[in-house]
Every structure is written in C-alpha cells, then in structure tokens.
Design an enzyme around this catalytic site. Structure first.
Site, PDB file in Angstrom:
ATOM      1  N   LYS A 108      71.590  49.619   4.894  1.00  0.00           N
ATOM      2  CA  LYS A 108      70.562  50.422   4.236  1.00  0.00           C
ATOM      3  C   LYS A 108      69.554  49.564   3.464  1.00  0.00           C
ATOM      4  O   LYS A 108      68.357  49.763   3.577  1.00  0.00           O
ATOM      5  CB  LYS A 108      71.195  51.414   3.235  1.00  0.00           C
ATOM      6  CG  LYS A 108      72.144  52.417   3.846  1.00  0.00           C
ATOM      7  CD  LYS A 108      72.600  53.444   2.812  1.00  0.00           C
ATOM      8  CE  LYS A 108      73.409  52.859   1.659  1.00  0.00           C
ATOM      9  NZ  LYS A 108      74.724  52.311   2.045  1.00  0.00           N
ATOM     10  N   ARG A 142      74.278  60.331  -3.952  1.00  0.00           N
ATOM     11  CA  ARG A 142      75.578  60.040  -3.353  1.00  0.00           C
ATOM     12  C   ARG A 142      76.595  61.129  -3.623  1.00  0.00           C
ATOM     13  O   ARG A 142      77.718  61.047  -3.133  1.00  0.00           O
ATOM     14  CB  ARG A 142      76.118  58.730  -3.936  1.00  0.00           C
ATOM     15  CG  ARG A 142      75.857  57.495  -3.101  1.00  0.00           C
ATOM     16  CD  ARG A 142      76.326  56.325  -3.939  1.00  0.00           C
ATOM     17  NE  ARG A 142      76.789  55.194  -3.205  1.00  0.00           N
ATOM     18  CZ  ARG A 142      76.139  54.033  -3.104  1.00  0.00           C
ATOM     19  NH1 ARG A 142      74.938  53.911  -3.625  1.00  0.00           N
ATOM     20  NH2 ARG A 142      76.686  53.013  -2.479  1.00  0.00           N
ATOM     21  N   ARG A 189      79.811  39.683   4.006  1.00  0.00           N
ATOM     22  CA  ARG A 189      78.840  39.630   2.902  1.00  0.00           C
ATOM     23  C   ARG A 189      79.515  39.139   1.627  1.00  0.00           C
ATOM     24  O   ARG A 189      78.948  38.343   0.872  1.00  0.00           O
ATOM     25  CB  ARG A 189      78.223  41.011   2.678  1.00  0.00           C
ATOM     26  CG  ARG A 189      77.130  41.011   1.623  1.00  0.00           C
ATOM     27  CD  ARG A 189      76.426  42.346   1.541  1.00  0.00           C
ATOM     28  NE  ARG A 189      77.241  43.364   0.896  1.00  0.00           N
ATOM     29  CZ  ARG A 189      76.862  44.635   0.740  1.00  0.00           C
ATOM     30  NH1 ARG A 189      75.700  45.040   1.223  1.00  0.00           N
ATOM     31  NH2 ARG A 189      77.637  45.500   0.119  1.00  0.00           N
ATOM     32  N   ARG A 236      79.506  39.015  -3.761  1.00  0.00           N
ATOM     33  CA  ARG A 236      79.369  40.273  -4.511  1.00  0.00           C
ATOM     34  C   ARG A 236      80.742  40.724  -4.954  1.00  0.00           C
ATOM     35  O   ARG A 236      81.661  40.829  -4.147  1.00  0.00           O
ATOM     36  CB  ARG A 236      78.710  41.339  -3.621  1.00  0.00           C
ATOM     37  CG  ARG A 236      77.425  41.866  -4.208  1.00  0.00           C
ATOM     38  CD  ARG A 236      76.785  42.858  -3.292  1.00  0.00           C
ATOM     39  NE  ARG A 236      77.375  44.192  -3.431  1.00  0.00           N
ATOM     40  CZ  ARG A 236      76.794  45.294  -2.990  1.00  0.00           C
ATOM     41  NH1 ARG A 236      75.616  45.223  -2.405  1.00  0.00           N
ATOM     42  NH2 ARG A 236      77.369  46.468  -3.128  1.00  0.00           N
ATOM     43  N   ARG A 262      85.587  52.057  -1.549  1.00  0.00           N
ATOM     44  CA  ARG A 262      84.196  52.520  -1.436  1.00  0.00           C
ATOM     45  C   ARG A 262      84.014  53.381  -0.190  1.00  0.00           C
ATOM     46  O   ARG A 262      83.265  54.356  -0.206  1.00  0.00           O
ATOM     47  CB  ARG A 262      83.243  51.319  -1.408  1.00  0.00           C
ATOM     48  CG  ARG A 262      83.047  50.721  -2.796  1.00  0.00           C
ATOM     49  CD  ARG A 262      82.543  49.295  -2.751  1.00  0.00           C
ATOM     50  NE  ARG A 262      81.234  49.154  -2.191  1.00  0.00           N
ATOM     51  CZ  ARG A 262      80.792  48.040  -1.600  1.00  0.00           C
ATOM     52  NH1 ARG A 262      81.584  46.977  -1.489  1.00  0.00           N
ATOM     53  NH2 ARG A 262      79.582  47.988  -1.111  1.00  0.00           N
TER      54      ARG A 262
HETATM   55  P1  AMP Z   1      75.297  49.866  -3.315  1.00  0.00           P
HETATM   56  O1  AMP Z   1      74.576  48.595  -3.560  1.00  0.00           O
HETATM   57  O2  AMP Z   1      74.359  51.003  -2.975  1.00  0.00           O
HETATM   58  O3  AMP Z   1      76.424  49.743  -2.318  1.00  0.00           O
HETATM   59  O4  AMP Z   1      75.979  50.289  -4.703  1.00  0.00           O
HETATM   60  C1  AMP Z   1      76.942  49.463  -5.311  1.00  0.00           C
HETATM   61  C2  AMP Z   1      77.710  50.260  -6.357  1.00  0.00           C
HETATM   62  O5  AMP Z   1      76.804  50.745  -7.347  1.00  0.00           O
HETATM   63  C3  AMP Z   1      78.416  51.506  -5.835  1.00  0.00           C
HETATM   64  O6  AMP Z   1      79.667  51.215  -5.261  1.00  0.00           O
HETATM   65  C4  AMP Z   1      78.538  52.323  -7.116  1.00  0.00           C
HETATM   66  O7  AMP Z   1      79.550  51.820  -7.965  1.00  0.00           O
HETATM   67  C5  AMP Z   1      77.197  52.034  -7.796  1.00  0.00           C
HETATM   68  N1  AMP Z   1      76.184  53.016  -7.363  1.00  0.00           N
HETATM   69  C6  AMP Z   1      75.064  52.768  -6.625  1.00  0.00           C
HETATM   70  N2  AMP Z   1      74.372  53.896  -6.403  1.00  0.00           N
HETATM   71  C7  AMP Z   1      75.073  54.894  -7.013  1.00  0.00           C
HETATM   72  C8  AMP Z   1      74.897  56.295  -7.129  1.00  0.00           C
HETATM   73  N3  AMP Z   1      73.859  56.922  -6.548  1.00  0.00           N
HETATM   74  N4  AMP Z   1      75.819  56.988  -7.822  1.00  0.00           N
HETATM   75  C9  AMP Z   1      76.847  56.379  -8.421  1.00  0.00           C
HETATM   76  N5  AMP Z   1      77.099  55.076  -8.314  1.00  0.00           N
HETATM   77  C10 AMP Z   1      76.221  54.328  -7.627  1.00  0.00           C
END
Ligand code: AMP
Length: 209
Positions: free
Chosen positions: A34, A109, A148, A154, A165
């Site tokens: 994404k 989400r 990754r 990360r 996740r």
């Molecule tokens: P991402 O980079 O989008 O995979 O997000 C990494 C982490 O950030 C996720 O696993 C959540 O812990 C937090 N996070 C990102 N976006 C959201 C969201 N819309 N709602 C809640 N937690 C989020």
C-alpha cells in the site's frame, strides 16, 4: 449573446469538473504494498499520500506523547485506539494540501473509523470517490514482511507481530471492504504482480471509475 459551452471548455481541467477520482483510500493487508503504491499514485495525481502508520512512526521517533502511546500498540501488532487515530486524521485532512484530494493509506481500519471518516468528510463538505483494494495471499505477505523486517529493522515486522497484525486485519479491517463494496466504491487490484504492473493496474482502476 449565447452562453459559452462549458462542457467543451478547453481550459477546463479534471479538477474543475470535480469528476476525477481524487479522494481515495488504499486498503489491503499489511505487506500488500500500500505504502509504495500510495506514494506513486498520489504523486501522479498531485495529492498527498497520508499514511497513519507513517505519522505514528514519525511521532515514535520524535518521542512525542502520541508516539509513546502509539508505540506500545504498534509493537504488539494491535491498533492504536480509534479516538486517538480519528483525531489525528481529522486534523490532517483539514490541512490545506488535502483540500483538493488525498490518498489515505492505512486508514480507516475499523468500522468505527469508517464512521469517523464519514463525519470528517461531511464536515469538510466532501466524500470519498474510490477505494483501491490491493489483494495479496497471506503466505506472500508474511514472506514480504519478514524480508522488510530484515532490511529495514521495523520493530513490528517480527514473525509474531506479523501474525498478530494479519489476524487483527482479518478481524477488524477486512469487514470494511463489504461496507465500501455496498457503496459501490471498491476497485480490486492484484497486489501480487510486480510493483510496476500493480501501479499500472491501479491507474486503470482509477480511470475505470
Ligand atoms: P502500517 O504502517 O499502516 O502497517 O501501520 C503500522 C501500525 O500503526 C499498525 O500495526 C497499527 O499499530 C498502527 N496504525 C496505523 N494505522 C492505524 C489505524 N488506522 N488505526 C489504528 N492503528 C493504526
């Protein structure tokens, strides 16, 4: 004197007509690509790519109050609470650069976030145009996320957190697709193809609105 025919106005751009899809979401499991695709598509459309994960990570590295809170959830593979996330998105979407469009990556989400986004957009006098769904099989995303984690370090790309996740995605985020499907907004794209092919397919999905 006859009035000008605005339908053929040679100076009209897509923005003027408000017809082009510029208020967009990109949805898909962790590791679907994404972020990579969002940056490309947003640049082509001259709109900001807004990644809630990136905003949280920036706060974590700056050790802000929000970052300290978010880190505990992120490291466990859980979602940051909706109230916090919704407020963050509300203020980001109110910024000037998002006025003529945006590509939200990683938000909403949860169903609560869908409702919150609906109200935020209503307050701003606008609405979503399209939801781009990147589809990738679970085994493939696990492999990508482990790679990754090894490359970028990360802290949430460890096997245990990745599994959590993906479970959280299946439980809390996958149901959103039905909601947006029922609104006729979802365009599905095969996210397992090579990166450039996925970008082409996303471009086509935007045109086929
Ligand atoms: P991402 O980079 O989008 O995979 O997000 C990494 C982490 O950030 C996720 O696993 C959540 O812990 C937090 N996070 C990102 N976006 C959201 C969201 N819309 N709602 C809640 N937690 C989020």
């Amino acid at each position: 004197m006859t009035s000008p025919d605005l339908s053929t106005d040679p100076t009209a751009t897509q923005d003027d007509g408000g017809q082009a899809a510029r208020r967009l979401l990109i949805v898909g499991p962790p590791g679907a690509g994404k972020g990579t695709q969002a940056v490309r598509i947003a640049e082509e459309l001259s709109i900001p790519a807004i990644s809630t994960g990136d905003i949280f990570r920036a706060n974590v590295s700056q050790e802000t109050e929000l970052g300290v809170l978010a880190k505990s959830y992120m490291d466990a593979g859980e979602y940051v609470p909706d109230s916090v996330t919704n407020d963050m998105v509300r203020s980001r979407l109110a910024e000037a650069d998002a006025r003529d469009g945006f590509l939200l990556d990683g938000y909403p989400r949860t169903l609560d976030q869908v409702e919150a986004l609906d109200s935020i957009l209503t307050e701003l006098g606008t609405a979503l145009d399209l939801v781009l769904l990147l589809e990738v099989e679970t085994d493939e995303v696990v492999g990508r996320l482990l790679a990754r984690g090894a490359e970028q370090g990360r802290s949430d790309d460890t096997e245990e957190t990745i599994r959590r996740r993906l479970d959280v995605y299946a439980e809390q985020t996958a149901p959103l697709i039905d909601v947006y499907d029922s609104r006729g907004l979802v365009r599905r794209v095969d996210g397992s193809a090579p990166i450039d092919e996925v970008t082409v397919a996303l471009r086509e999905a935007l045109r086929a609105r």
